[in-house]
Enzyme design. Sequence first.
Site, PDB file in Angstrom:
ATOM      1  CD1 TRP A 150      -2.282  -4.912  -4.804  1.00  0.00           C
ATOM      2  CD2 TRP A 150      -1.809  -6.113  -2.984  1.00  0.00           C
ATOM      3  NE1 TRP A 150      -2.101  -6.216  -5.196  1.00  0.00           N
ATOM      4  CE2 TRP A 150      -1.814  -6.982  -4.107  1.00  0.00           C
ATOM      5  CE3 TRP A 150      -1.551  -6.677  -1.733  1.00  0.00           C
ATOM      6  CZ2 TRP A 150      -1.554  -8.352  -4.005  1.00  0.00           C
ATOM      7  CZ3 TRP A 150      -1.289  -8.035  -1.638  1.00  0.00           C
ATOM      8  CH2 TRP A 150      -1.286  -8.847  -2.767  1.00  0.00           C
ATOM      9  CG  HIS A 186      12.380 -33.649 -21.794  1.00  0.00           C
ATOM     10  ND1 HIS A 186      12.838 -34.941 -21.772  1.00  0.00           N
ATOM     11  CD2 HIS A 186      13.355 -32.919 -22.386  1.00  0.00           C
ATOM     12  CE1 HIS A 186      14.054 -34.995 -22.301  1.00  0.00           C
ATOM     13  NE2 HIS A 186      14.393 -33.764 -22.685  1.00  0.00           N
ATOM     14  CB  CYS A 191      -0.859   0.042   1.251  1.00  0.00           C
ATOM     15  SG  CYS A 191      -1.893  -1.410   1.429  1.00  0.00           S
ATOM     16  CE  LYS A 197       8.036  -7.502 -17.063  1.00  0.00           C
ATOM     17  NZ  LYS A 197       9.150  -7.711 -16.193  1.00  0.00           N
ATOM     18  CD  GLU A 215      11.649 -10.148 -16.983  1.00  0.00           C
ATOM     19  OE1 GLU A 215      11.440 -10.972 -16.078  1.00  0.00           O
ATOM     20  OE2 GLU A 215      11.256  -8.968 -16.919  1.00  0.00           O
ATOM     21  CG  ASN A 247       2.730  -0.752   3.141  1.00  0.00           C
ATOM     22  OD1 ASN A 247       2.208  -1.780   2.720  1.00  0.00           O
ATOM     23  ND2 ASN A 247       3.946  -0.364   2.793  1.00  0.00           N
ATOM     24  N   GLY A 248       1.127  -3.000   5.423  1.00  0.00           N
ATOM     25  CA  GLY A 248       1.722  -4.167   6.070  1.00  0.00           C
ATOM     26  C   GLY A 248       0.638  -5.118   6.537  1.00  0.00           C
ATOM     27  CE  LYS A 300       8.420  -1.138  -9.956  1.00  0.00           C
ATOM     28  NZ  LYS A 300       8.647  -1.854 -11.223  1.00  0.00           N
ATOM     29  NE  ARG A 332       4.323   1.653  -1.416  1.00  0.00           N
ATOM     30  CZ  ARG A 332       5.498   1.094  -1.192  1.00  0.00           C
ATOM     31  NH1 ARG A 332       6.506   1.366  -1.968  1.00  0.00           N
ATOM     32  NH2 ARG A 332       5.653   0.273  -0.183  1.00  0.00           N
ATOM     33  CD  GLU A 366       4.833  -8.104 -14.560  1.00  0.00           C
ATOM     34  OE1 GLU A 366       5.964  -7.865 -14.984  1.00  0.00           O
ATOM     35  OE2 GLU A 366       4.519  -7.974 -13.374  1.00  0.00           O
TER      36      GLU A 366
HETATM   37  C1  AGP Z   1       8.258  -7.808 -12.412  1.00  0.00           C
HETATM   38  O1  AGP Z   1       7.742  -7.270 -13.566  1.00  0.00           O
HETATM   39  C2  AGP Z   1       7.355  -7.907 -11.280  1.00  0.00           C
HETATM   40  N1  AGP Z   1       6.628  -6.742 -11.058  1.00  0.00           N
HETATM   41  C3  AGP Z   1       7.865  -8.659 -10.067  1.00  0.00           C
HETATM   42  O2  AGP Z   1       8.100  -9.961 -10.484  1.00  0.00           O
HETATM   43  C4  AGP Z   1       9.118  -8.139  -9.320  1.00  0.00           C
HETATM   44  O3  AGP Z   1      10.251  -8.296 -10.106  1.00  0.00           O
HETATM   45  C5  AGP Z   1       9.266  -8.916  -7.991  1.00  0.00           C
HETATM   46  O4  AGP Z   1       8.148  -8.690  -7.197  1.00  0.00           O
HETATM   47  C6  AGP Z   1      10.527  -8.582  -7.237  1.00  0.00           C
HETATM   48  O5  AGP Z   1      10.564  -7.251  -6.862  1.00  0.00           O
HETATM   49  P1  AGP Z   1      11.888  -6.568  -6.328  1.00  0.00           P
HETATM   50  O6  AGP Z   1      12.859  -6.575  -7.433  1.00  0.00           O
HETATM   51  O7  AGP Z   1      11.462  -5.198  -5.925  1.00  0.00           O
HETATM   52  O8  AGP Z   1      12.369  -7.386  -5.186  1.00  0.00           O
END
Ligand code: AGP
Length: 602
Positions: free
Chosen positions: A74, A500, A2, A481, A477, A100-101, A597, A27, A484
Amino acid sequence: MCGIIGYIGGRRACEVIVKGLKRLEYRGYDSAGVVTGDGEGLHIRKGAGRIDPLVSELGLLNMPGNRGIGHTRWATHGVPNEINAHPHTDCSGKIALVHNGIIENYLELREELRKKGHTFKSDTDTEVIAHLIEEELKSSRNFEDAMRRALLRLKGSFALGIVYAGEPDRLYFVRNESPLVLGLGTGENFAASDVPAFLEYTRKAVFLDDGEYAVLTRESYTVKKLKTGEKVEKPVQEIDWTLDMAEKSGYPHFMLKEIYEQPRAIKDAIHGNSDLIPAVAEEIAKYSKVFFVAMGTSYHAALVGKYLFQRLAGKIALVEEASEFRYEAENILDGDSLVIAITQSGETADTLAAMKLAKRKGAKVMAIVNVVGSMATRVADITLYTHAGPEIGVAATKTYTTQLTVLTMLAMELARKLGRMREEELKTLEDEFMNVPQLVESVLSHAGGLEELAESLKDQRDFFYIGRGINVPTALEGALKLKEISYIHAEGLSAGELKHGPLALLEEGVPVVAITPSGRLFDKMVSNIEESKARGAMVVALSDSDELRETADVLVEMPPVNEALTPIVYVVPLQILAYHLAVLRGNDPDKPRNLAKSVTVE
Ligand code: AGP
């Protein structure tokens, strides 16, 4: 998870708070709320949804008062609705707070408080804090004392912003395992989960540590220990990010802006680290056990790091997701271990837990981080920054390529220290490495065809991304991308793994994105491409080789580049493809559903 922003000073608090919330929306964005205070008491407005519509629906810019706190959520406990949105209040309505937490012992505290006559309105863990302070206030000297006593009973992680109607000249902010930073102005002060929230007003920042709280007035800030109430002297840091870095600057989305910033970000990562790398590589060379830990995109960077360490420097390294490592590594860590944590935010809960475990076991801990002063930098013995600048889009792009940049620098230096590459060979690689920003620039300037490609693929349900060696992480990766932000199912895998099992999923027209740079593994990749084509797959190959012009259905032309550097260059078209697919499917790539994020909870 958050975002929190607080303000006290001479401006209209609601205006500062709304701007700050917009900058913190990455966030969390399922609900939001604001509390302001004036001579009349507290004013609270909150609701479900994103900030922009809430501003007009709730009249967030018409709130009175020169002090206040805002929150963008969030959800963890309780669905995103008006009642569960923050701020939360006590029974009297005089204490309002945002959080936040996660409060782990909220159920027992709520039960205890209910028995004492408190009435709860929401399903959140947060509301219990307001009632707990109210309860403690009955037997305390003053509000600050009551707040301290209440907070010492909490288990879990919390960054809090607290306002009390009875004290019209102050705000309280608390940090325990969730980020919180103060911004110092003249005749005004700020607090937020992250610096961009107040960057427009000040660059002077004070980062709170766990177990500390701050009392903010217009003219002053005081930081104290939660346990004892004693004052703590904190260094004031000058932040070198500019406001422009935290704005879209004409791009439709932050993600696109951040993709296009990569040549600059990579250059900054190189220049910001070149003096530090020799000593850090020297340190790495001392340890016989090297572990990389990270999550998500940073985990993919860690995988590339492992390939680089092993291929260039002959240095064995293990990679594990921090969420696994934190529970499994107890018996393998000791004083001869080096744990390299990779995290852009520096606040991912699992990564921090893995780092703390490593410290407890006597290991050396290093962090590769983007956010200055973040928690990971406090836990680590050694920190290298990626210098990417603020990344607002939830999907990591420039922070990934700058992580790879730092890892490549470390691996090359390690190769030199360990005598694993001939000096001449190393020099050639280093020269090519210095040219990577230009290569990325050229990939970006030829990216026009990717939007067209995305148009032809936008209705697909499944994608496969395949690569070999150092580009297995690139495949992972690319798939992450796409998942998400476009919400299309995608799998990334090593091309060798295809037959496999996953090959059974290939049928007419299914896109297979093949990362196929020329070199050692090119022929092997071509065989995998042929296998996929034979099952009807539609192959999109990324390659610098003309040979694939006939084999692949679509060839994304890439510049020739040394194998060790391919992960940085080849991921760029995959980011752009995912971006266009997300936009064409009507999604907001900056704020994908269900995600935030920074993952500050387990
Ligand atoms: C990547 O596009 C994501 N948003 C997510 O996987 C991110 O890389 C992951 O949560 C790790 O975050 P950090 O690098 O802030 O630790």
